[in-house]
Design an enzyme around this catalytic site. Structure first.
Site, PDB file in Angstrom:
ATOM      1  N   ARG A  11      -1.896  -9.846  12.882  1.00  8.78           N
ATOM      2  CA  ARG A  11      -2.371  -8.808  11.955  1.00  8.78           C
ATOM      3  C   ARG A  11      -3.128  -9.429  10.788  1.00  8.78           C
ATOM      4  O   ARG A  11      -4.140  -8.886  10.334  1.00  8.78           O
ATOM      5  CB  ARG A  11      -1.195  -7.970  11.455  1.00  8.78           C
ATOM      6  CG  ARG A  11      -0.641  -7.054  12.539  1.00  8.78           C
ATOM      7  CD  ARG A  11       0.655  -6.408  12.150  1.00  8.78           C
ATOM      8  NE  ARG A  11       0.480  -5.467  11.062  1.00  8.78           N
ATOM      9  CZ  ARG A  11       1.469  -5.001  10.317  1.00  8.78           C
ATOM     10  NH1 ARG A  11       2.720  -5.380  10.539  1.00  8.78           N
ATOM     11  NH2 ARG A  11       1.242  -4.140   9.352  1.00  8.78           N
TER      12      ARG A  11
ATOM     13  N   ARG B 137      11.096  -6.356   5.866  1.00  7.02           N
ATOM     14  CA  ARG B 137      10.936  -4.957   6.264  1.00  7.02           C
ATOM     15  C   ARG B 137      11.338  -4.765   7.722  1.00  7.02           C
ATOM     16  O   ARG B 137      11.962  -3.762   8.083  1.00  7.02           O
ATOM     17  CB  ARG B 137       9.488  -4.512   6.049  1.00  7.02           C
ATOM     18  CG  ARG B 137       9.232  -3.066   6.444  1.00  7.02           C
ATOM     19  CD  ARG B 137       7.844  -2.619   6.080  1.00  7.02           C
ATOM     20  NE  ARG B 137       6.861  -3.058   7.060  1.00  7.02           N
ATOM     21  CZ  ARG B 137       5.570  -2.782   6.986  1.00  7.02           C
ATOM     22  NH1 ARG B 137       5.080  -2.101   5.969  1.00  7.02           N
ATOM     23  NH2 ARG B 137       4.738  -3.197   7.916  1.00  7.02           N
TER      24      ARG B 137
ATOM     25  N   ARG C 291     -10.348   0.543   7.350  1.00  8.16           N
ATOM     26  CA  ARG C 291     -10.047  -0.870   7.569  1.00  8.16           C
ATOM     27  C   ARG C 291     -11.259  -1.662   8.025  1.00  8.16           C
ATOM     28  O   ARG C 291     -11.158  -2.878   8.207  1.00  8.16           O
ATOM     29  CB  ARG C 291      -8.925  -1.024   8.590  1.00  8.16           C
ATOM     30  CG  ARG C 291      -7.605  -0.522   8.045  1.00  8.16           C
ATOM     31  CD  ARG C 291      -6.489  -0.835   8.973  1.00  8.16           C
ATOM     32  NE  ARG C 291      -5.224  -0.377   8.411  1.00  8.16           N
ATOM     33  CZ  ARG C 291      -4.062  -0.557   8.980  1.00  8.16           C
ATOM     34  NH1 ARG C 291      -3.984  -1.197  10.123  1.00  8.16           N
ATOM     35  NH2 ARG C 291      -2.965  -0.113   8.418  1.00  8.16           N
TER      36      ARG C 291
ATOM     37  N   LYS D 253       0.823  -1.209   0.000  1.00  7.28           N
ATOM     38  CA  LYS D 253       0.000   0.000   0.000  1.00  7.28           C
ATOM     39  C   LYS D 253       0.859   1.262   0.000  1.00  7.28           C
ATOM     40  O   LYS D 253       0.622   2.173  -0.786  1.00  7.28           O
ATOM     41  CB  LYS D 253      -0.948  -0.007   1.206  1.00  7.28           C
ATOM     42  CG  LYS D 253      -2.001  -1.113   1.164  1.00  7.28           C
ATOM     43  CD  LYS D 253      -2.947  -1.078   2.348  1.00  7.28           C
ATOM     44  CE  LYS D 253      -2.306  -1.339   3.678  1.00  7.28           C
ATOM     45  NZ  LYS D 253      -1.798  -2.686   3.891  1.00  7.28           N
TER      46      LYS D 253
ATOM     47  N   ARG E 218      11.410  -2.417  12.637  1.00  6.61           N
ATOM     48  CA  ARG E 218      10.053  -2.172  13.150  1.00  6.61           C
ATOM     49  C   ARG E 218       9.651  -3.270  14.133  1.00  6.61           C
ATOM     50  O   ARG E 218       9.547  -4.436  13.771  1.00  6.61           O
ATOM     51  CB  ARG E 218       9.057  -2.100  11.997  1.00  6.61           C
ATOM     52  CG  ARG E 218       9.211  -0.793  11.241  1.00  6.61           C
ATOM     53  CD  ARG E 218       8.259  -0.664  10.107  1.00  6.61           C
ATOM     54  NE  ARG E 218       6.864  -0.814  10.515  1.00  6.61           N
ATOM     55  CZ  ARG E 218       5.855  -0.506   9.727  1.00  6.61           C
ATOM     56  NH1 ARG E 218       6.077  -0.031   8.514  1.00  6.61           N
ATOM     57  NH2 ARG E 218       4.613  -0.676  10.134  1.00  6.61           N
TER      58      ARG E 218
END
Length: 190
Positions: free
Chosen positions: A145, A128, A89, A14, A134
């Site tokens: 998630r 990532r 969402r 996204k 992160r």
């Protein structure tokens, strides 16, 4: 230019595709992830509340997100169209976004859905996490998630379909191929 809602599972690209679209069409861009990370970094009250939800892989409460979104949307230049990245969402959020935009004489425009298989998504998110450090991208949180996405967010795809604004693009192994299809879809709608 119409507003664009970019939609997909965590790790579907996204942010990457939003940036490409923004640059090509000179649009505004609201990334709820970026907005929330800035709130957390700045230690705001909202940031502290949001951090608790994010660290557990949960969604931020709708009222908080709509307030942030309206404030951010109103601060952008009018008439260029805005990319909504990471929002809505849930169906309730989509209805609130539709209402918030209608109050300003605007509409949602089009929804771009990025469809990517979970194996590819997991690999992307773990990579990532290594690159960006992160904390919210570890395997257990990522699986949570995905569960939240399937339970609460994925049904929104049908809602966008019923609104007549859903445009789905399936990952074919190449960012350039996806961009080519997405740009063609945007140009057909505008």
């Amino acid at each position: 230019m119409k507003n664009i809602i970019i939609f997909g599972a965590p790790g579907s690209g996204k942010g990457t595709y939003s940036e490409e679209i923004k640059n090509r069409y000179n649009m505004g861009h609201i990334s709820t992830g970026d907005v929330l990370r800035a709130e957390i970094k700045n230690g705001t009250e909202l940031g502290q509340v949001a951090k608790g939800y994010i660290d557990q892989g949960q969604l931020i409460p709708d009222e908080l997100m709509i307030d942030i979104l309206a404030k951010t949307y109103d601060a952008l230049p009018a008439g260029k169209g805005v990319i909504f990245d990471g929002f809505p969402r849930t169906i309730a959020q989509a209805e609130a976004l539709k209402k918030m935009l209608a109050e300003r004489g605007h509409d949602m425009g089009m929804m771009i859905e990025l469809i990517v298989d979970e194996e590819t998504l997991m690999a992307r998110l773990l990579r990532r996490a290594e690159i960006e450090g992160r904390a919210d991208d570890n395997e257990e949180t990522i699986r949570n998630r995905f569960q939240v996405y399937h339970a609460k967010t994925e049904p929104l795809s049908k809602w966008f379909e019923s609104e007549g604004i859903r445009h789905a693009f399936t990952w074919k192994g190449s960012k350039d191929l996806m961009l080519e299809e997405i740009f063609a879809g945007i140009e057909k709608e505008n």
